[in-house]
Every structure is written in C-alpha cells, then in structure tokens.
Design an enzyme around this catalytic site. Structure first.
Site, PDB file in Angstrom:
ATOM      1  N   SER A   9      28.779  13.273  32.483  1.00 27.65           N
ATOM      2  CA  SER A   9      27.426  13.311  31.900  1.00 27.65           C
ATOM      3  C   SER A   9      27.393  14.128  30.610  1.00 27.65           C
ATOM      4  O   SER A   9      26.607  13.812  29.707  1.00 27.65           O
ATOM      5  CB  SER A   9      26.412  13.843  32.920  1.00 27.65           C
ATOM      6  OG  SER A   9      26.652  15.195  33.214  1.00 27.65           O
ATOM      7  N   ARG A  24      53.167  20.564  35.465  1.00 27.39           N
ATOM      8  CA  ARG A  24      52.011  20.736  34.584  1.00 27.39           C
ATOM      9  C   ARG A  24      52.420  20.495  33.121  1.00 27.39           C
ATOM     10  O   ARG A  24      51.702  19.891  32.344  1.00 27.39           O
ATOM     11  CB  ARG A  24      51.494  22.169  34.753  1.00 27.39           C
ATOM     12  CG  ARG A  24      50.016  22.316  34.628  1.00 27.39           C
ATOM     13  CD  ARG A  24      49.584  23.744  34.909  1.00 27.39           C
ATOM     14  NE  ARG A  24      49.194  23.977  36.282  1.00 27.39           N
ATOM     15  CZ  ARG A  24      48.050  23.553  36.845  1.00 27.39           C
ATOM     16  NH1 ARG A  24      47.196  22.852  36.144  1.00 27.39           N
ATOM     17  NH2 ARG A  24      47.773  23.832  38.093  1.00 27.39           N
ATOM     18  N   ARG A  26      41.357  20.425  34.965  1.00 36.04           N
ATOM     19  CA  ARG A  26      42.776  20.767  35.006  1.00 36.04           C
ATOM     20  C   ARG A  26      42.997  22.066  34.242  1.00 36.04           C
ATOM     21  O   ARG A  26      42.373  22.281  33.195  1.00 36.04           O
ATOM     22  CB  ARG A  26      43.637  19.679  34.326  1.00 36.04           C
ATOM     23  CG  ARG A  26      43.562  18.323  34.969  1.00 36.04           C
ATOM     24  CD  ARG A  26      44.147  18.269  36.348  1.00 36.04           C
ATOM     25  NE  ARG A  26      45.509  18.779  36.417  1.00 36.04           N
ATOM     26  CZ  ARG A  26      46.100  19.150  37.555  1.00 36.04           C
ATOM     27  NH1 ARG A  26      45.452  19.087  38.700  1.00 36.04           N
ATOM     28  NH2 ARG A  26      47.342  19.580  37.544  1.00 36.04           N
ATOM     29  N   LEU A  77      45.125  24.096  31.764  1.00 40.45           N
ATOM     30  CA  LEU A  77      45.997  23.646  30.677  1.00 40.45           C
ATOM     31  C   LEU A  77      47.104  24.658  30.415  1.00 40.45           C
ATOM     32  O   LEU A  77      46.887  25.872  30.529  1.00 40.45           O
ATOM     33  CB  LEU A  77      45.153  23.438  29.420  1.00 40.45           C
ATOM     34  CG  LEU A  77      44.054  22.383  29.605  1.00 40.45           C
ATOM     35  CD1 LEU A  77      43.008  22.483  28.516  1.00 40.45           C
ATOM     36  CD2 LEU A  77      44.663  20.980  29.648  1.00 40.45           C
ATOM     37  N   HIS A  92      31.567  25.533  30.417  1.00 42.97           N
ATOM     38  CA  HIS A  92      31.780  26.129  31.740  1.00 42.97           C
ATOM     39  C   HIS A  92      30.409  26.418  32.349  1.00 42.97           C
ATOM     40  O   HIS A  92      29.537  26.966  31.673  1.00 42.97           O
ATOM     41  CB  HIS A  92      32.610  27.412  31.607  1.00 42.97           C
ATOM     42  CG  HIS A  92      32.895  28.043  32.925  1.00 42.97           C
ATOM     43  ND1 HIS A  92      33.850  27.542  33.797  1.00 42.97           N
ATOM     44  CD2 HIS A  92      32.331  29.100  33.544  1.00 42.97           C
ATOM     45  CE1 HIS A  92      33.864  28.286  34.892  1.00 42.97           C
ATOM     46  NE2 HIS A  92      32.967  29.233  34.772  1.00 42.97           N
ATOM     47  N   THR A 116      41.053  29.295  24.824  1.00 40.37           N
ATOM     48  CA  THR A 116      42.240  30.110  24.546  1.00 40.37           C
ATOM     49  C   THR A 116      43.105  30.098  25.802  1.00 40.37           C
ATOM     50  O   THR A 116      42.716  29.516  26.823  1.00 40.37           O
ATOM     51  CB  THR A 116      41.841  31.549  24.172  1.00 40.37           C
ATOM     52  OG1 THR A 116      41.026  32.076  25.224  1.00 40.37           O
ATOM     53  CG2 THR A 116      41.064  31.595  22.855  1.00 40.37           C
ATOM     54  N   LEU A 171      42.108  31.361  31.131  1.00 40.28           N
ATOM     55  CA  LEU A 171      41.137  30.411  31.687  1.00 40.28           C
ATOM     56  C   LEU A 171      39.693  30.899  31.520  1.00 40.28           C
ATOM     57  O   LEU A 171      39.369  32.025  31.897  1.00 40.28           O
ATOM     58  CB  LEU A 171      41.436  30.209  33.186  1.00 40.28           C
ATOM     59  CG  LEU A 171      40.529  29.222  33.920  1.00 40.28           C
ATOM     60  CD1 LEU A 171      40.825  27.801  33.484  1.00 40.28           C
ATOM     61  CD2 LEU A 171      40.685  29.375  35.426  1.00 40.28           C
ATOM     62  N   THR A 207      21.335  20.071  33.214  1.00 42.76           N
ATOM     63  CA  THR A 207      20.341  19.608  32.238  1.00 42.76           C
ATOM     64  C   THR A 207      20.470  20.382  30.930  1.00 42.76           C
ATOM     65  O   THR A 207      20.374  19.815  29.838  1.00 42.76           O
ATOM     66  CB  THR A 207      18.916  19.830  32.817  1.00 42.76           C
ATOM     67  OG1 THR A 207      18.879  19.214  34.092  1.00 42.76           O
ATOM     68  CG2 THR A 207      17.851  19.237  31.947  1.00 42.76           C
TER      69      THR A 207
HETATM   70  C1  GAR Z   1      29.757  20.413  34.360  1.00 42.09           C
HETATM   71  O1  GAR Z   1      28.825  21.183  35.067  1.00 42.09           O
HETATM   72  C2  GAR Z   1      30.756  21.296  33.647  1.00 42.09           C
HETATM   73  O2  GAR Z   1      30.189  22.491  33.145  1.00 42.09           O
HETATM   74  C3  GAR Z   1      31.710  21.606  34.757  1.00 42.09           C
HETATM   75  O3  GAR Z   1      31.856  20.399  35.467  1.00 42.09           O
HETATM   76  C4  GAR Z   1      30.653  19.636  35.328  1.00 42.09           C
HETATM   77  C5  GAR Z   1      31.030  18.292  34.793  1.00 42.09           C
HETATM   78  O4  GAR Z   1      29.938  17.418  34.790  1.00 42.09           O
HETATM   79  N1  GAR Z   1      32.974  22.066  34.249  1.00 42.09           N
HETATM   80  C6  GAR Z   1      33.760  22.904  34.886  1.00 42.09           C
HETATM   81  O5  GAR Z   1      33.499  23.349  35.987  1.00 42.09           O
HETATM   82  C7  GAR Z   1      35.017  23.266  34.139  1.00 42.09           C
HETATM   83  N2  GAR Z   1      35.712  24.315  34.812  1.00 42.09           N
HETATM   84  P1  GAR Z   1      30.017  16.055  33.968  1.00 42.09           P
HETATM   85  O6  GAR Z   1      31.335  15.376  34.330  1.00 42.09           O
HETATM   86  O7  GAR Z   1      28.835  15.279  34.451  1.00 42.09           O
HETATM   87  O8  GAR Z   1      29.936  16.392  32.509  1.00 42.09           O
END
Ligand code: GAR
Length: 194
Positions: free
Chosen positions: A13, A69, A95, A97, A113, A145, A148, A176
């Site tokens: 999304s 990896r 994943r 990196l 995040h 960077t 993580l 949202t």
């Molecule tokens: C989002 O909430 C994003 O912030 C999170 O995964 C979701 C993906 O939603 N990312 C992480 O947790 C990264 N560690 P989406 O596939 O609908 O964009």
C-alpha cells in the site's frame, strides 16, 4: 528520466501511495522521475498485482532460493541495477539487508518503519508501543544505513494510541499516515537531488 525502484514483500500500500502521488503530482514533469520497477521477495505479494495493472515492470526474487543473505542481496542488486535507479525505496520490504547492499545504495536508499524511531526498531512495533503504554505512536521515513532501522530521519507522522487499541487498529491508523509521509519524503528527495 530518473528511475525509482520500489521493493515490497506484501500488500504494497505504501508503494501504491507513491505510484499514485507520482501520477497525481506529475513527477515525470516536475522531477524527471518515475517508478520504473517494483521488486518483491514474495511471489504472492499483493502489491505486485497493482504494479502490473499500472504498467510498471515487476520482478520476484525468492530469498529462499539463495544459499545466503549475501547471494540473495547480490541477485537483488543486479535486478535493481538493471533499472539504473536514482532512488531505491523500501516499502514493507521485510528482509534484513547486508552491509554490502546498503553501501552500494548509500544516499539513495529510503525505508519506512512503523514506529517513531529511535523507539521500537525491529518487528511488532505496534504491539510493543501498546504494551509500553505509549500515548502516541507513528511512522518514520529514514535513510537506510548499516544498522537496522537507524539512519537519518527524513519524515515522521504521529498518531494517538487510543485506550481500546489492539495491534491491528493502531497499525491501520499509522498506515494511513504512512501513505501521506512516504510519497512526500520521496518527492522531497527527488526535488533535492534534481
Ligand atoms: C508498513 O506498515 C511499513 O511501515 C512496514 O510494513 C508495512 C507494509 O505495508 N514496514 C516494516 O515493518 C519494515 N520493517 P504495505 O506493504 O501495505 O506498504
């Protein structure tokens, strides 16, 4: 034209929000930029369907097919670099990196995040925010960077944690906001690197 490559693992999304903003705000004219590819490590990532419908090139690299990896990241870099990207956008790419990957895209690799970093790096951010009794939660767009969920913060959005929230309710409220701040942060990056 400058290319943006977006990496996803699931719903996509955030990727869709970026693709829609690029069309709505005419990033091609404003920034000479377009989303040229969406790459997933999961073949059933729902976001791939949207990307294909939008006429965006897609690719799947299943991390389980690689012995390490490093081997996966090397293949991923090759797939990404085929598009000579100005910017690589991690949008729910689940994943970790390798340092080699992060170095290769230093300064042109963004992530979103679902927490107010530096609070709650890693997984299960919403559950941990609720358990910690936080009154506010949110999301952070940052440069990637080697460490993580660290790296310079480009944008954040804050939402309240409501008394009856469970993980899903809070995640939906945060998501949202992600859809607003991520396209904006990408546009700002493109504007600054014109
Ligand atoms: C989002 O909430 C994003 O912030 C999170 O995964 C979701 C993906 O939603 N990312 C992480 O947790 C990264 N560690 P989406 O596939 O609908 O964009």
């Amino acid at each position: 034209m400058r290319n943006i490559v977006i990496l996803i693992s699931g719903g996509g999304s955030n990727m869709a929000a970026i693709v829609r903003a690029a069309a709505r705000e005419d990033w091609a004219a404003r920034f000479k930029a377009r989303v040229s590819a969406v790459i997933s490590n999961k073949s059933d990532a729902k976001g791939l369907v949207f990307a294909k419908e939008e006429g965006i090139a897609t690719a799947v690299l299943d991390h389980k097919a690689y012995a390490s990896r490093e081997a996966f990241d090397a293949a991923l870099m090759q797939a990404i670099d085929a598009h000579a990207p100005t910017l690589v956008v991690l949008a729910g790419f689940m994943r970790i990196l390798t340092p080699g990957f992060v170095d290769h895209y230093a300064g042109r690799l963004l992530n979103i995040h679902p927490s107010l970093l530096p609070a709650f790096p890693g997984l299960h951010t919403h559950r941990r925010a609720i358990e910690a009794g936080c009154k506010f939660a949110g999301a952070t767009v940052h440069q990637v960077t080697a460490e993580l969920d660290h790296g310079p913060i480009l944008a954040q959005a804050v939402v309240p944690v409501l008394p009856d929230d469970d993980e899903d309710a809070l995640a939906a409220r945060v998501l949202t906001q992600e859809h607003l701040i991520y396209p904006r942060a990408v546009a700002e990056f493109l504007s600054a690197t014109k």
